[in-house]
Scaffold this motif. Sequence first.
Motif, PDB file in Angstrom:
ATOM      1  N   GLY A  14       4.051   7.632  -5.058  1.00 48.36           N
ATOM      2  CA  GLY A  14       4.180   7.215  -6.447  1.00 48.36           C
ATOM      3  C   GLY A  14       5.589   7.331  -6.618  1.00 48.36           C
ATOM      4  N   MET A  15       6.203   8.743  -6.352  1.00 48.18           N
ATOM      5  CA  MET A  15       7.683   8.745  -6.785  1.00 48.18           C
ATOM      6  C   MET A  15       8.488   8.179  -5.821  1.00 48.18           C
ATOM      7  SD  MET A  15       7.427  13.002  -7.249  1.00 48.18           S
ATOM      8  CE  MET A  15       9.094  13.065  -7.894  1.00 48.18           C
ATOM      9  N   LEU A  16       8.264   7.785  -4.700  1.00 45.21           N
ATOM     10  CA  LEU A  16       9.017   7.110  -3.380  1.00 45.21           C
ATOM     11  C   LEU A  16       8.835   5.521  -3.658  1.00 45.21           C
ATOM     12  CD1 LEU A  16       8.392   9.299  -0.275  1.00 45.21           C
ATOM     13  CD2 LEU A  16      10.147   9.368  -1.835  1.00 45.21           C
ATOM     14  N   ILE A  17       7.813   4.982  -3.836  1.00 47.39           N
ATOM     15  CA  ILE A  17       7.385   3.445  -4.068  1.00 47.39           C
ATOM     16  C   ILE A  17       6.979   3.097  -5.503  1.00 47.39           C
ATOM     17  CG2 ILE A  17       6.160   1.833  -3.047  1.00 47.39           C
ATOM     18  CD1 ILE A  17       5.921   3.249  -0.489  1.00 47.39           C
ATOM     19  N   ASP A  18       7.667   2.240  -6.075  1.00 47.74           N
ATOM     20  CA  ASP A  18       7.383   1.955  -7.366  1.00 47.74           C
ATOM     21  C   ASP A  18       6.520   1.003  -7.645  1.00 47.74           C
ATOM     22  OD1 ASP A  18       9.169   0.047  -6.717  1.00 47.74           O
ATOM     23  OD2 ASP A  18      10.647   0.186  -8.271  1.00 47.74           O
ATOM     24  N   LYS A  19       5.950   0.243  -6.767  1.00 47.27           N
ATOM     25  CA  LYS A  19       4.922  -0.958  -6.734  1.00 47.27           C
ATOM     26  C   LYS A  19       3.647  -0.654  -5.989  1.00 47.27           C
ATOM     27  CE  LYS A  19       8.680  -4.281  -7.988  1.00 47.27           C
ATOM     28  NZ  LYS A  19       8.041  -4.471  -9.183  1.00 47.27           N
ATOM     29  N   ASN A  20       2.938  -1.183  -6.552  1.00 48.42           N
ATOM     30  CA  ASN A  20       1.524  -1.067  -5.670  1.00 48.42           C
ATOM     31  C   ASN A  20       1.370  -2.323  -4.606  1.00 48.42           C
ATOM     32  OD1 ASN A  20       0.234   0.843  -7.449  1.00 48.42           O
ATOM     33  ND2 ASN A  20      -0.478  -0.787  -8.921  1.00 48.42           N
ATOM     34  N   GLN A  21       2.065  -3.361  -4.744  1.00 50.52           N
ATOM     35  CA  GLN A  21       2.432  -4.253  -3.640  1.00 50.52           C
ATOM     36  C   GLN A  21       3.365  -4.192  -2.822  1.00 50.52           C
ATOM     37  OE1 GLN A  21       2.007  -8.296  -5.244  1.00 50.52           O
ATOM     38  NE2 GLN A  21      -0.133  -8.047  -5.877  1.00 50.52           N
ATOM     39  N   VAL A  22       3.382  -4.495  -1.516  1.00 55.32           N
ATOM     40  CA  VAL A  22       4.373  -4.430  -0.521  1.00 55.32           C
ATOM     41  C   VAL A  22       5.541  -5.169  -1.246  1.00 55.32           C
ATOM     42  CG1 VAL A  22       5.391  -5.015   1.545  1.00 55.32           C
ATOM     43  CG2 VAL A  22       3.087  -4.057   1.244  1.00 55.32           C
ATOM     44  N   HIS A  23       6.502  -4.536  -1.472  1.00 59.74           N
ATOM     45  CA  HIS A  23       8.014  -5.263  -2.141  1.00 59.74           C
ATOM     46  C   HIS A  23       9.198  -4.605  -1.332  1.00 59.74           C
ATOM     47  CE1 HIS A  23      10.548  -7.170  -5.208  1.00 59.74           C
ATOM     48  NE2 HIS A  23      11.115  -5.853  -5.415  1.00 59.74           N
ATOM     49  N   PHE A  24       9.940  -5.387  -0.354  1.00 57.06           N
ATOM     50  CA  PHE A  24      11.022  -4.980   0.482  1.00 57.06           C
ATOM     51  C   PHE A  24      12.407  -4.793  -0.444  1.00 57.06           C
ATOM     52  CE2 PHE A  24       8.099  -6.502   3.718  1.00 57.06           C
ATOM     53  CZ  PHE A  24       7.723  -5.121   4.088  1.00 57.06           C
ATOM     54  N   GLY A  25      12.292  -4.235  -1.648  1.00 56.82           N
ATOM     55  CA  GLY A  25      13.633  -4.216  -2.361  1.00 56.82           C
ATOM     56  C   GLY A  25      13.545  -3.541  -3.526  1.00 56.82           C
ATOM     57  N   GLY A  26      14.407  -3.322  -4.414  1.00 57.89           N
ATOM     58  CA  GLY A  26      14.440  -2.283  -5.555  1.00 57.89           C
ATOM     59  C   GLY A  26      14.797  -1.111  -5.234  1.00 57.89           C
ATOM     60  N   LYS A  27      13.727  -0.149  -5.818  1.00 57.47           N
ATOM     61  CA  LYS A  27      14.133   1.435  -5.452  1.00 57.47           C
ATOM     62  C   LYS A  27      13.087   1.883  -4.443  1.00 57.47           C
ATOM     63  CE  LYS A  27      16.170   1.809  -9.746  1.00 57.47           C
ATOM     64  NZ  LYS A  27      16.141   2.534 -11.234  1.00 57.47           N
ATOM     65  N   SER A  28      12.338   1.048  -3.864  1.00 58.19           N
ATOM     66  CA  SER A  28      11.199   1.460  -2.849  1.00 58.19           C
ATOM     67  C   SER A  28      11.547   2.164  -1.626  1.00 58.19           C
ATOM     68  CB  SER A  28      10.079   0.503  -2.742  1.00 58.19           C
ATOM     69  OG  SER A  28       9.824   0.042  -3.773  1.00 58.19           O
ATOM     70  N   PHE A  29      11.226   3.272  -1.307  1.00 54.35           N
ATOM     71  CA  PHE A  29      11.804   3.923  -0.013  1.00 54.35           C
ATOM     72  C   PHE A  29      10.563   3.969   0.890  1.00 54.35           C
ATOM     73  CE2 PHE A  29      14.203   5.573  -3.604  1.00 54.35           C
ATOM     74  CZ  PHE A  29      15.516   5.302  -2.887  1.00 54.35           C
ATOM     75  N   TYR A  30      10.312   2.653   1.495  1.00 54.67           N
ATOM     76  CA  TYR A  30       9.309   2.907   2.515  1.00 54.67           C
ATOM     77  C   TYR A  30       9.683   3.594   3.811  1.00 54.67           C
ATOM     78  CZ  TYR A  30       6.873  -0.919  -0.331  1.00 54.67           C
ATOM     79  OH  TYR A  30       6.268  -1.498  -1.048  1.00 54.67           O
ATOM     80  N   GLY A  31      10.662   3.588   4.295  1.00 56.00           N
ATOM     81  CA  GLY A  31      11.241   4.134   5.533  1.00 56.00           C
ATOM     82  C   GLY A  31      10.979   5.867   5.308  1.00 56.00           C
ATOM     83  N   LEU A  32      11.315   6.504   4.052  1.00 58.35           N
ATOM     84  CA  LEU A  32      11.265   7.862   3.867  1.00 58.35           C
ATOM     85  C   LEU A  32       9.858   8.306   3.684  1.00 58.35           C
ATOM     86  CD1 LEU A  32      12.444  10.386   3.338  1.00 58.35           C
ATOM     87  CD2 LEU A  32      12.524   9.909   1.029  1.00 58.35           C
ATOM     88  N   ALA A  33       8.838   7.337   3.138  1.00 56.56           N
ATOM     89  CA  ALA A  33       7.591   7.601   3.022  1.00 56.56           C
ATOM     90  C   ALA A  33       6.898   7.455   4.432  1.00 56.56           C
ATOM     91  CB  ALA A  33       6.899   6.467   2.229  1.00 56.56           C
ATOM     92  N   LEU A  34       7.174   6.604   5.578  1.00 51.76           N
ATOM     93  CA  LEU A  34       6.699   6.591   6.605  1.00 51.76           C
ATOM     94  C   LEU A  34       7.154   7.873   7.558  1.00 51.76           C
ATOM     95  CD1 LEU A  34       7.011   2.723   7.312  1.00 51.76           C
ATOM     96  CD2 LEU A  34       4.847   4.007   7.010  1.00 51.76           C
ATOM     97  N   VAL A  35       8.416   8.347   7.511  1.00 60.52           N
ATOM     98  CA  VAL A  35       8.584   9.209   8.094  1.00 60.52           C
ATOM     99  C   VAL A  35       8.109  10.349   7.640  1.00 60.52           C
ATOM    100  CG1 VAL A  35      10.867  10.794   8.292  1.00 60.52           C
ATOM    101  CG2 VAL A  35      11.157   8.505   8.774  1.00 60.52           C
ATOM    102  N   GLY A  36       7.981  10.558   6.299  1.00 58.14           N
ATOM    103  CA  GLY A  36       7.268  11.891   5.700  1.00 58.14           C
ATOM    104  C   GLY A  36       5.744  11.924   6.316  1.00 58.14           C
ATOM    105  N   ASN A  37       5.325  10.742   6.154  1.00 55.77           N
ATOM    106  CA  ASN A  37       3.804  10.639   6.790  1.00 55.77           C
ATOM    107  C   ASN A  37       3.719  11.138   8.299  1.00 55.77           C
ATOM    108  OD1 ASN A  37       1.804   8.957   8.367  1.00 55.77           O
ATOM    109  ND2 ASN A  37       0.944   9.086   6.163  1.00 55.77           N
ATOM    110  N   ALA A  38       4.777  10.758   9.195  1.00 50.71           N
ATOM    111  CA  ALA A  38       4.755  11.319  10.619  1.00 50.71           C
ATOM    112  C   ALA A  38       4.893  12.743  10.375  1.00 50.71           C
ATOM    113  CB  ALA A  38       5.832  10.414  11.158  1.00 50.71           C
ATOM    114  N   ALA A  39       6.006  13.223   9.670  1.00 48.31           N
ATOM    115  CA  ALA A  39       6.205  14.301   9.663  1.00 48.31           C
ATOM    116  C   ALA A  39       4.894  15.462   9.327  1.00 48.31           C
ATOM    117  CB  ALA A  39       7.204  14.944   8.907  1.00 48.31           C
ATOM    118  N   LEU A  40       4.111  15.043   8.315  1.00 49.47           N
ATOM    119  CA  LEU A  40       2.919  15.701   8.042  1.00 49.47           C
ATOM    120  C   LEU A  40       1.839  15.808   9.232  1.00 49.47           C
ATOM    121  CD1 LEU A  40       2.688  14.131   4.411  1.00 49.47           C
ATOM    122  CD2 LEU A  40       3.008  16.743   5.085  1.00 49.47           C
ATOM    123  N   LEU A  41       1.763  14.564   9.835  1.00 56.56           N
ATOM    124  CA  LEU A  41       0.820  14.323  11.090  1.00 56.56           C
ATOM    125  C   LEU A  41       1.319  15.492  12.081  1.00 56.56           C
ATOM    126  CD1 LEU A  41       0.095  10.798  11.030  1.00 56.56           C
ATOM    127  CD2 LEU A  41      -1.347  12.665  10.232  1.00 56.56           C
TER     128      LEU A  41
END
Length: 265
Positions: A14-41
């Motif tokens: 919620g802190m990284l992505i500000d929308k519930n739907q996929v939105h490739f713009g604004g202040k959403s950091f999908y790249g950081l969220a995906l990398v963080g997901n990989a790091a946790l795994l």
Amino acid sequence: SLLCSFLLGAFACGMLIDKNQVHFGGKSFYGLALVGNAALLVVATFLTNEPDDPSAETQILPACFAACAAGLQNAMCTSHFGAIVRTTHVTGTLTDIGSTLGRISMIFLRKGCRRSHLNVLEIAEVGVDARKLLVLLPMWLSFLVGTILGAYLHSAFGVKALLIPAFLTFSAGFVYALFRQTLIGCVKKLERDSLNTDLHDMHGTLQRAQSVLKEFNKVRQSNRMVVQGDRTDDVQDETLVIELEEELEDMLEGLHDVEEGIESI
């Protein structure tokens, strides 16, 4: 602890992505969220002791990291095409598929299973539910394929099989972060083209509405010269009013789409 870890992952998303739907713009950091997901795994993989012992207390910490990764992934997109999206558990998806199919079936059963008997509202409802199924059915099939592959990979590599989804999510996040501006530019170009099309359609609707109004005024002026009580003129007036209302509804719908397009851009 697992529930709290799942909640923490969703909170981080919620802190990284500000929308519930996929939105490739604004202040959403999908790249950081995906990398963080990989790091946790990856952390969960290397913290796990071999051989696996679910009863051992040492397995709690890696399980918490995996639950945090699941919460982060599940919160990245919770709605698409009006369908509630759950990417970490299958039961909710099956529930939505069953209820959606049930609604569509009931609409057709009430009309004798003939699409030609459906009114405008029922056709719209079926269309909305059909769009939801376009999201839910492929997602359920992805769950099915993933569980089969996961069982096979776990039997072959053990807990190290988690490194495969970690690599996939890291690759997706890295590519998105690398080409984020290019992707945003392409998406905005598509949105601008769609907005221009909506504006053109709205302009045509306004012109048609103006023509109907002119015709209506002409009929009203001619009616003043006709003997009162002529029902034919009343029918013509009513028909023109109905056409005008339909044109205005199209115009309002076009304006609404344009407003949404402007807001997204």
